[in-house]
Design a protein around this motif. Structure first.
Motif, PDB file in Angstrom:
ATOM      1  N   THR A 142       0.889  -1.151   0.207  1.00 54.50           N
ATOM      2  CA  THR A 142      -0.058  -0.185   0.027  1.00 54.50           C
ATOM      3  C   THR A 142       0.579   1.104   0.026  1.00 54.50           C
ATOM      4  OG1 THR A 142      -1.863  -1.033   1.195  1.00 54.50           O
ATOM      5  CG2 THR A 142      -1.715   1.324   1.403  1.00 54.50           C
ATOM      6  N   ARG A 143       1.892   1.238   0.513  1.00 50.37           N
ATOM      7  CA  ARG A 143       2.727   2.384   1.004  1.00 50.37           C
ATOM      8  C   ARG A 143       3.408   2.728  -0.332  1.00 50.37           C
ATOM      9  NH1 ARG A 143       6.297   4.337   5.659  1.00 50.37           N
ATOM     10  NH2 ARG A 143       7.799   5.988   4.660  1.00 50.37           N
ATOM     11  N   LYS A 144       3.889   1.517  -0.977  1.00 56.78           N
ATOM     12  CA  LYS A 144       4.789   1.652  -2.307  1.00 56.78           C
ATOM     13  C   LYS A 144       3.532   2.095  -3.474  1.00 56.78           C
ATOM     14  CE  LYS A 144       7.099  -0.958  -5.724  1.00 56.78           C
ATOM     15  NZ  LYS A 144       6.821  -2.043  -6.693  1.00 56.78           N
ATOM     16  N   VAL A 145       2.698   1.611  -3.558  1.00 53.19           N
ATOM     17  CA  VAL A 145       1.546   2.093  -4.598  1.00 53.19           C
ATOM     18  C   VAL A 145       1.334   3.637  -4.183  1.00 53.19           C
ATOM     19  CG1 VAL A 145      -0.845   1.931  -5.234  1.00 53.19           C
ATOM     20  CG2 VAL A 145       0.445  -0.081  -4.706  1.00 53.19           C
ATOM     21  N   ILE A 146       0.915   3.976  -2.911  1.00 54.41           N
ATOM     22  CA  ILE A 146       0.749   5.395  -2.632  1.00 54.41           C
ATOM     23  C   ILE A 146       1.988   6.437  -2.879  1.00 54.41           C
ATOM     24  CG2 ILE A 146       0.021   6.941  -0.828  1.00 54.41           C
ATOM     25  CD1 ILE A 146      -1.907   4.868   0.314  1.00 54.41           C
TER      26      ILE A 146
END
Length: 132
Positions: free
Chosen positions: A48-52
């Motif tokens: 999630t952090r990577k995508v955001i």
């Protein structure tokens, strides 16, 4: 002490050790399951952090909290249902988000960005699924 007393004492010690071993195996099983759940959550949070992070323009101010939260909710939904295809409206219903046309269109845009970033695939028109 005779042989039968000695054997009875050894049997009692063996029974205690067997019970303790069973207790430790149970604790190991519980801890292994808890570790697996925690590692899965860590993987989900990292994704999630990577995508955001990838979606945020370089040098731009961070998105307002509700935008980040919306992306996180979308990514989490696909992570929880990796084999399921969703339409934008279905995703809104699943997440308890408003189903008005403007709101659903914003989510369609977000789904498009997640698809372009390689997190999602589009197996059919208007349908999205987590990339495996």
């Amino acid at each position: 002490m005779n042989v039968s007393e000695l054997l009875a004492g050894l049997q009692a010690q063996q029974d205690e050790a067997t019970a303790r071993a069973a207790e430790l195996r149970s604790q190991i099983e519980h801890l292994t399951a808890a570790l697996a759940e925690t590692e899965a959550r860590l993987t989900q949070l990292a994704t999630t952090r990577k995508v955001i992070t990838e979606l945020a323009p370089v040098g731009a101010e961070p998105d307002p909290p509700e935008v980040g939260t919306a992306y996180q909710a979308i990514v989490n939904a696909f992570s929880q249902h990796p084999d399921q295809e969703f339409r934008a409206r279905e995703l809104h219903e699943l997440l308890g988000m408003p189903t008005g046309e403007a709101s659903v269109n914003i989510t369609r845009s977000r789904l498009g960005r997640l698809t372009r970033q390689g997190f999602l695939t589009q197996p059919g028109r208007g349908r999205y699924q987590k990339r495996t």
